[in-house]
Design an enzyme around this catalytic site. Structure first.
Site, PDB file in Angstrom:
ATOM      1  N   LYS A  56     115.133   9.573  79.409  1.00 38.93           N
ATOM      2  CA  LYS A  56     114.381   8.347  79.652  1.00 38.93           C
ATOM      3  C   LYS A  56     113.248   8.678  80.613  1.00 38.93           C
ATOM      4  CE  LYS A  56     116.873   4.960  81.109  1.00 38.93           C
ATOM      5  NZ  LYS A  56     117.585   3.924  81.876  1.00 38.93           N
TER       6      LYS A  56
ATOM      7  N   CYS B 276      99.168   2.741  81.799  1.00 41.37           N
ATOM      8  CA  CYS B 276      99.204   2.886  80.340  1.00 41.37           C
ATOM      9  C   CYS B 276     100.434   2.214  79.743  1.00 41.37           C
ATOM     10  CB  CYS B 276      99.215   4.376  79.987  1.00 41.37           C
ATOM     11  SG  CYS B 276      99.307   4.700  78.223  1.00 41.37           S
TER      12      CYS B 276
ATOM     13  N   CYS C 148     100.397   2.263  76.112  1.00 35.53           N
ATOM     14  CA  CYS C 148     100.366   2.745  74.720  1.00 35.53           C
ATOM     15  C   CYS C 148     101.025   4.123  74.589  1.00 35.53           C
ATOM     16  CB  CYS C 148      98.929   2.805  74.203  1.00 35.53           C
ATOM     17  SG  CYS C 148      97.936   4.172  74.863  1.00 35.53           S
TER      18      CYS C 148
ATOM     19  N   CYS D 290      96.324   4.628  82.774  1.00 28.08           N
ATOM     20  CA  CYS D 290      95.507   4.471  81.568  1.00 28.08           C
ATOM     21  C   CYS D 290      94.241   5.321  81.684  1.00 28.08           C
ATOM     22  CB  CYS D 290      95.117   2.993  81.425  1.00 28.08           C
ATOM     23  SG  CYS D 290      93.911   2.660  80.133  1.00 28.08           S
TER      24      CYS D 290
ATOM     25  N   HIS E 175      93.835   4.078  74.601  1.00 25.93           N
ATOM     26  CA  HIS E 175      94.312   2.947  73.786  1.00 25.93           C
ATOM     27  C   HIS E 175      93.203   2.402  72.885  1.00 25.93           C
ATOM     28  CE1 HIS E 175      92.769   1.007  77.488  1.00 25.93           C
ATOM     29  NE2 HIS E 175      92.327   0.104  76.623  1.00 25.93           N
TER      30      HIS E 175
HETATM   31 FE1  FES Z   1      97.423   3.756  77.180  1.00 26.03          FE
HETATM   32 FE2  FES Z   1      95.162   2.727  78.090  1.00 26.03          FE
HETATM   33  S1  FES Z   1      96.999   1.705  77.720  1.00 26.03           S
HETATM   34  S2  FES Z   1      95.561   4.750  77.553  1.00 26.03           S
END
Ligand code: FES
Length: 76
Positions: A23, A40, A42, A51, A55
């Site tokens: 995890k 982030c 994504c 981030c 994304h």
């Molecule tokens: Fe993953 Fe921006 S939310 S790079």
């Protein structure tokens, strides 16, 4: 659209970060956040857990709508 999501239900989300771990858990000290940080959601950022804007490319390529969590000090 529903069949698309149903067929992808068991697809892995994290394909790059700490794959050896059961995890992935990250801790960020509040003092390191400063006035604002973007986290982030994504799982594609090269600066994860922060981030890096990847994304946008992911959303354009897939039609997804993911984006970061922004943590900031409240404006008073
Ligand atoms: Fe993953 Fe921006 S939310 S790079």
């Amino acid at each position: 659209i529903i069949s698309y999501f149903t067929s992808r239900r068991n697809v892995r989300v994290n394909c790059t970060h700490k794959l050896e771990c059961d995890k992935v858990v990250d801790t960020v000290d509040m003092e390191d956040i400063g006035d604002k940080k973007t986290f982030c959601r994504c799982w594609k950022s090269s600066k994860f857990p922060y981030c890096d804007g990847t994304h946008n490319k992911h959303n354009k390529e897939t039609g997804d709508n993911v984006g970061p969590l922004i943590v900031q000090k409240s404006k008073q």
